[in-house]
Scaffold this motif. Sequence first.
Motif, PDB file in Angstrom:
ATOM      1  N   LEU A  23     -11.581   8.530   2.173  1.00  0.00           N
ATOM      2  CA  LEU A  23     -10.304   9.218   2.379  1.00  0.00           C
ATOM      3  C   LEU A  23      -9.550   9.346   1.059  1.00  0.00           C
ATOM      4  CD1 LEU A  23      -8.282  10.304   4.570  1.00  0.00           C
ATOM      5  CD2 LEU A  23      -7.300   8.002   4.583  1.00  0.00           C
ATOM      6  N   PRO A  24      -9.087  10.542   0.692  1.00  0.00           N
ATOM      7  CA  PRO A  24      -8.338  10.696  -0.564  1.00  0.00           C
ATOM      8  C   PRO A  24      -6.947  10.079  -0.473  1.00  0.00           C
ATOM      9  CG  PRO A  24      -8.379  12.764   0.640  1.00  0.00           C
ATOM     10  CD  PRO A  24      -9.288  11.821   1.382  1.00  0.00           C
ATOM     11  N   ALA A  25      -6.269  10.024  -1.596  1.00  0.00           N
ATOM     12  CA  ALA A  25      -4.950   9.393  -1.678  1.00  0.00           C
ATOM     13  C   ALA A  25      -3.842  10.372  -1.341  1.00  0.00           C
ATOM     14  CB  ALA A  25      -4.735   8.819  -3.074  1.00  0.00           C
ATOM     15  N   PHE A  26      -2.793   9.835  -0.709  1.00  0.00           N
ATOM     16  CA  PHE A  26      -1.555  10.558  -0.413  1.00  0.00           C
ATOM     17  C   PHE A  26      -0.413   9.689  -0.950  1.00  0.00           C
ATOM     18  CE2 PHE A  26      -4.718  11.993   2.495  1.00  0.00           C
ATOM     19  CZ  PHE A  26      -4.392  13.285   2.886  1.00  0.00           C
ATOM     20  N   PRO A  27      -0.269   9.601  -2.253  1.00  0.00           N
ATOM     21  CA  PRO A  27       0.568   8.555  -2.862  1.00  0.00           C
ATOM     22  C   PRO A  27       2.049   8.624  -2.533  1.00  0.00           C
ATOM     23  CG  PRO A  27      -0.159  10.151  -4.503  1.00  0.00           C
ATOM     24  CD  PRO A  27      -0.925  10.450  -3.258  1.00  0.00           C
ATOM     25  N   GLU A  28       2.568   9.775  -2.093  1.00  0.00           N
ATOM     26  CA  GLU A  28       3.990   9.890  -1.769  1.00  0.00           C
ATOM     27  C   GLU A  28       4.272   9.794  -0.272  1.00  0.00           C
ATOM     28  OE1 GLU A  28       5.457  13.481  -3.474  1.00  0.00           O
ATOM     29  OE2 GLU A  28       5.146  12.819  -5.540  1.00  0.00           O
ATOM     30  N   LEU A  51      -6.217   1.482   2.827  1.00  0.00           N
ATOM     31  CA  LEU A  51      -5.147   2.425   3.169  1.00  0.00           C
ATOM     32  C   LEU A  51      -3.861   2.166   2.395  1.00  0.00           C
ATOM     33  CD1 LEU A  51      -5.774   2.657   7.011  1.00  0.00           C
ATOM     34  CD2 LEU A  51      -6.146   4.455   5.312  1.00  0.00           C
ATOM     35  N   THR A  52      -3.571   0.912   2.081  1.00  0.00           N
ATOM     36  CA  THR A  52      -2.356   0.646   1.297  1.00  0.00           C
ATOM     37  C   THR A  52      -2.480   1.159  -0.129  1.00  0.00           C
ATOM     38  OG1 THR A  52      -3.184  -1.599   0.867  1.00  0.00           O
ATOM     39  CG2 THR A  52      -1.556  -1.335   2.633  1.00  0.00           C
ATOM     40  N   GLN A  53      -3.690   1.422  -0.588  1.00  0.00           N
ATOM     41  CA  GLN A  53      -3.883   2.025  -1.901  1.00  0.00           C
ATOM     42  C   GLN A  53      -3.780   3.543  -1.862  1.00  0.00           C
ATOM     43  OE1 GLN A  53      -4.226   0.199  -4.797  1.00  0.00           O
ATOM     44  NE2 GLN A  53      -3.728  -1.465  -3.375  1.00  0.00           N
ATOM     45  N   ARG A  54      -3.749   4.112  -0.659  1.00  0.00           N
ATOM     46  CA  ARG A  54      -3.765   5.562  -0.519  1.00  0.00           C
ATOM     47  C   ARG A  54      -2.448   6.147  -0.031  1.00  0.00           C
ATOM     48  NH1 ARG A  54      -8.675   3.696  -0.566  1.00  0.00           N
ATOM     49  NH2 ARG A  54     -10.498   5.035  -0.954  1.00  0.00           N
ATOM     50  N   PHE A  55      -1.589   5.314   0.538  1.00  0.00           N
ATOM     51  CA  PHE A  55      -0.304   5.778   1.076  1.00  0.00           C
ATOM     52  C   PHE A  55       0.823   4.903   0.544  1.00  0.00           C
ATOM     53  CE2 PHE A  55      -3.427   7.412   3.993  1.00  0.00           C
ATOM     54  CZ  PHE A  55      -2.934   8.672   4.328  1.00  0.00           C
ATOM     55  N   ALA A  56       2.017   5.483   0.484  1.00  0.00           N
ATOM     56  CA  ALA A  56       3.174   4.744  -0.023  1.00  0.00           C
ATOM     57  C   ALA A  56       3.601   3.634   0.928  1.00  0.00           C
ATOM     58  CB  ALA A  56       4.334   5.714  -0.269  1.00  0.00           C
ATOM     59  N   GLN A  57       3.439   3.860   2.245  1.00  0.00           N
ATOM     60  CA  GLN A  57       3.846   2.863   3.247  1.00  0.00           C
ATOM     61  C   GLN A  57       3.008   3.062   4.498  1.00  0.00           C
ATOM     62  OE1 GLN A  57       6.355   0.205   3.116  1.00  0.00           O
ATOM     63  NE2 GLN A  57       5.001  -0.289   4.826  1.00  0.00           N
ATOM     64  N   LEU A  58       2.597   1.959   5.118  1.00  0.00           N
ATOM     65  CA  LEU A  58       1.884   1.988   6.387  1.00  0.00           C
ATOM     66  C   LEU A  58       2.743   1.376   7.481  1.00  0.00           C
ATOM     67  CD1 LEU A  58      -1.723   0.736   5.478  1.00  0.00           C
ATOM     68  CD2 LEU A  58      -0.851   3.079   5.419  1.00  0.00           C
ATOM     69  N   LEU A  59       2.600   1.922   8.711  1.00  0.00           N
ATOM     70  CA  LEU A  59       3.165   1.329   9.909  1.00  0.00           C
ATOM     71  C   LEU A  59       2.026   1.134  10.899  1.00  0.00           C
ATOM     72  CD1 LEU A  59       5.339   3.765   8.910  1.00  0.00           C
ATOM     73  CD2 LEU A  59       6.715   2.566  10.605  1.00  0.00           C
ATOM     74  N   TRP A  60       1.994  -0.018  11.567  1.00  0.00           N
ATOM     75  CA  TRP A  60       0.870  -0.366  12.441  1.00  0.00           C
ATOM     76  C   TRP A  60       1.376  -0.836  13.792  1.00  0.00           C
ATOM     77  CZ3 TRP A  60       0.234  -5.289  14.489  1.00  0.00           C
ATOM     78  CH2 TRP A  60      -0.999  -5.559  15.119  1.00  0.00           C
ATOM     79  N   VAL A  61       0.651  -0.444  14.837  1.00  0.00           N
ATOM     80  CA  VAL A  61       0.817  -1.048  16.159  1.00  0.00           C
ATOM     81  C   VAL A  61      -0.569  -1.467  16.644  1.00  0.00           C
ATOM     82  CG1 VAL A  61       2.858   0.330  16.720  1.00  0.00           C
ATOM     83  CG2 VAL A  61       0.594   1.141  17.429  1.00  0.00           C
ATOM     84  N   PRO A  62      -0.653  -2.514  17.463  1.00  0.00           N
ATOM     85  CA  PRO A  62      -1.969  -2.963  17.912  1.00  0.00           C
ATOM     86  C   PRO A  62      -2.508  -2.106  19.046  1.00  0.00           C
ATOM     87  CG  PRO A  62      -0.282  -4.332  18.883  1.00  0.00           C
ATOM     88  CD  PRO A  62       0.421  -3.388  17.959  1.00  0.00           C
ATOM     89  N   GLY A  63      -3.820  -1.934  19.053  1.00  0.00           N
ATOM     90  CA  GLY A  63      -4.515  -1.399  20.213  1.00  0.00           C
ATOM     91  C   GLY A  63      -5.163  -2.542  20.971  1.00  0.00           C
ATOM     92  N   ASN A  64      -5.859  -2.221  22.026  1.00  0.00           N
ATOM     93  CA  ASN A  64      -6.517  -3.276  22.793  1.00  0.00           C
ATOM     94  C   ASN A  64      -7.672  -3.910  22.017  1.00  0.00           C
ATOM     95  OD1 ASN A  64      -7.503  -0.544  23.352  1.00  0.00           O
ATOM     96  ND2 ASN A  64      -8.991  -1.500  24.728  1.00  0.00           N
TER      97      ASN A  64
END
Length: 281
Positions: A23-28, A51-64
């Motif tokens: 996956l390419p980077a989306f730094p902003e 993913l933290t190297q590719r995006f400025a911020q991550l948000l996560w919720v758990p799945g089953n």
Amino acid sequence: MKLYAISDLHIDHQINREALKALPAFPEDWLIIAGDICSSLEYLRFALAHLTQRFAQLLWVPGNHELWTGRDGIKGEEKYQQLVSVCHDFGVLTPEDPYPLWQGEGGNHYLVPLFLLYDYSFRPEHISPEKALAWAEETGVVCTDEYYLNPIPYASRSEWCHTRCEYSEQRLQQLPAPLVLINHYPLRQDLVRLFKVPRFSIWCGTRRTENWHIRFGASVVVSGHLHLRATDYRDGVRFEEVSLGYPKNWNQEHGIQKYLRQILPAPEAKLEKNAGPFWRF
């Protein structure tokens, strides 16, 4: 500065894992991960490291799948808290954190990661809660959660679900609109379209959230779990199902980048508030 979303990366599968690495980077930009990254803490760390190297911020919720008990024997609430701790190690926002205010393209929105589970209420009216499992089993449908998703210390997954709903309702009442609601499971039963396994619906959410998009002033609702990508509108609110899925559910020639869903700003193609689904394959 855009807000994207994806869910159900299922990187336990090598094909998905290799695609994630490409996956390419989306730094902003920011990325919502709406559950089912994997079923182990090891792979969760792997995914977040990339993913933290590719995006400025991550948000996560758990799945089953994240909540399944693995070889380490960690179960229920303890497993969930371990997942949250891993996310915090990488600076990833979770349902336990203050809800961030998005100030990028698309206007100010509070981003609301939720962990709500299900309570078997996505079933026909004539089926009682006590008979829901038997009703699903009549067609050979049994979710793996019945064996691997232990709700301890709660008496049942339904009790855990209701506790999480009450916790989230209290927090949501303090927030001004507009919001982006983020949950692994769909918030509305009418969005659960499972053509091959319709009775799997009982493991797909809770009726307690049917009106949350109106009640709490949502602009967009993000979910996954179904492995059936779609855009729907209810009461003028955009609902986005953002799954990638197992290797059979997506075209590897496109890579994961094509399956990132833009949440904010709203893509022009989604501005018309139609009532039906816009399918994505």
